[in-house]
Design an enzyme around this catalytic site. Structure first.
Site, PDB file in Angstrom:
ATOM      1  N   CYS A 174       0.870  -1.169   0.000  1.00 32.05           N
ATOM      2  CA  CYS A 174       0.000   0.000   0.000  1.00 32.05           C
ATOM      3  C   CYS A 174       0.907   1.219   0.000  1.00 32.05           C
ATOM      4  CB  CYS A 174      -0.907   0.003   1.229  1.00 32.05           C
ATOM      5  SG  CYS A 174      -1.964   1.468   1.348  1.00 32.05           S
ATOM      6  N   GLU A 221      -3.667   1.230  -6.037  1.00 31.49           N
ATOM      7  CA  GLU A 221      -2.727   0.166  -6.362  1.00 31.49           C
ATOM      8  C   GLU A 221      -2.530   0.147  -7.867  1.00 31.49           C
ATOM      9  OE1 GLU A 221       0.011  -1.393  -5.786  1.00 31.49           O
ATOM     10  OE2 GLU A 221      -0.870  -2.051  -3.879  1.00 31.49           O
TER      11      GLU A 221
END
Length: 254
Positions: free
Chosen positions: A2, A111
């Site tokens: 992340c 992402e």
């Protein structure tokens, strides 16, 4: 992993959801990046007189975990994530896993699907948010680093785990999500050892998140507007990913 996320919910809503007692106003942030200040929630396990809520406090920490034993942070790798499967056994995270677990509130995270170099295709960014909206709480760790001159810097990292089948076509890792009914258990570092909360550090349900393709504007930290969340045209569908055989939910502590 992340590496970018957003927090756009109002302070009032966040207070209600997380039970935070001392949350000041803050602006919506659409492109939170490593080394920037991030909001985390901590608890000392006590309660205000006459209140059923635990004493949860909001703090700003630097996104980039620095263990207390590091002498020169400039010589230490930037650690924005910690692998949930091995954090308890890593010297960098061992103390924080036992004593300084936190929640990292987010509206969602970004992402990138990165095709192989041979394909010649460009990376595609995705905005990944709770399917039912609202805020999500990532599992995090906090550490206070002290310099030789006595100054202190609070630092933090987000725990990640193997991606579930809905996120795996984009990336093989995803943040650990702590559900509201588990907030107190995760934050309780007085009575809950890392082994006691190991069951919380697993992929969230397959349908919890939805992934929306977005433009590559999110790649630049200078871009901070709400337009980052706008859906983009997807040039090519994501390849299917075979579902992995589920494990027994046990983490490695060695």
């Amino acid at each position: 992993m992340c590496g970018r996320y957003a927090l756009t919910i109002s302070p009032e809503e966040l207070k209600e959801i997380l039970g935070v007692l001392d949350l000041e106003d803050f602006p919506a942030r659409y492109n939170i990046a490593p080394t920037q200040p991030i909001l985390v929630v901590v608890s000392d396990g006590s309660q205000e007189p006459g209140s059923n809520l635990p004493d949860r406090r909001a703090l700003l920490v630097r996104w980039g975990f620095t263990p207390g034993w590091v002498k020169d942070p400039k010589q230490f790798p930037l650690r924005i994530n910690a692998r949930a499967e091995t954090a308890i056994g890593k010297a960098s995270f061992r103390a924080a896993m036992r004593h300084r677990r936190v929640l990292v509130p987010a509206s969602g995270f970004y992402e990138w699907h990165r095709p192989s170099k041979e394909s010649g295709e460009k990376s595609q960014a995705y905005w990944i948010k709770p399917r039912r909206g609202g805020v999500v709480a990532f599992a995090g760790l906090m550490e206070t680093w002290s310099s030789a001159d006595g100054s202190e810097v609070d630092t933090g990292a987000i725990l990640t785990t193997a991606a579930n089948s809905s996120i795996a076509p984009i990336h093989d890792r995803m943040p650990v999500v702590i559900k509201p009914h588990d907030f107190s258990r995760w934050l309780d570092c007085k009575t809950q050892e890392p082994r006691d909360v190991a069951d919380l550090m697993k992929p969230v349900e397959e349908d919890f998140f939805e992934a929306i393709p977005v433009s590559d504007k999110v790649n630049k930290v200078a871009n901070v507007g709400a337009d980052l969340l706008e859906r983009a045209e997807l040039a090519k569908p994501l390849p299917p990913v075979e579902k992995k055989k589920p494990d027994d939910g046990q983490l490695s502590f060695f």
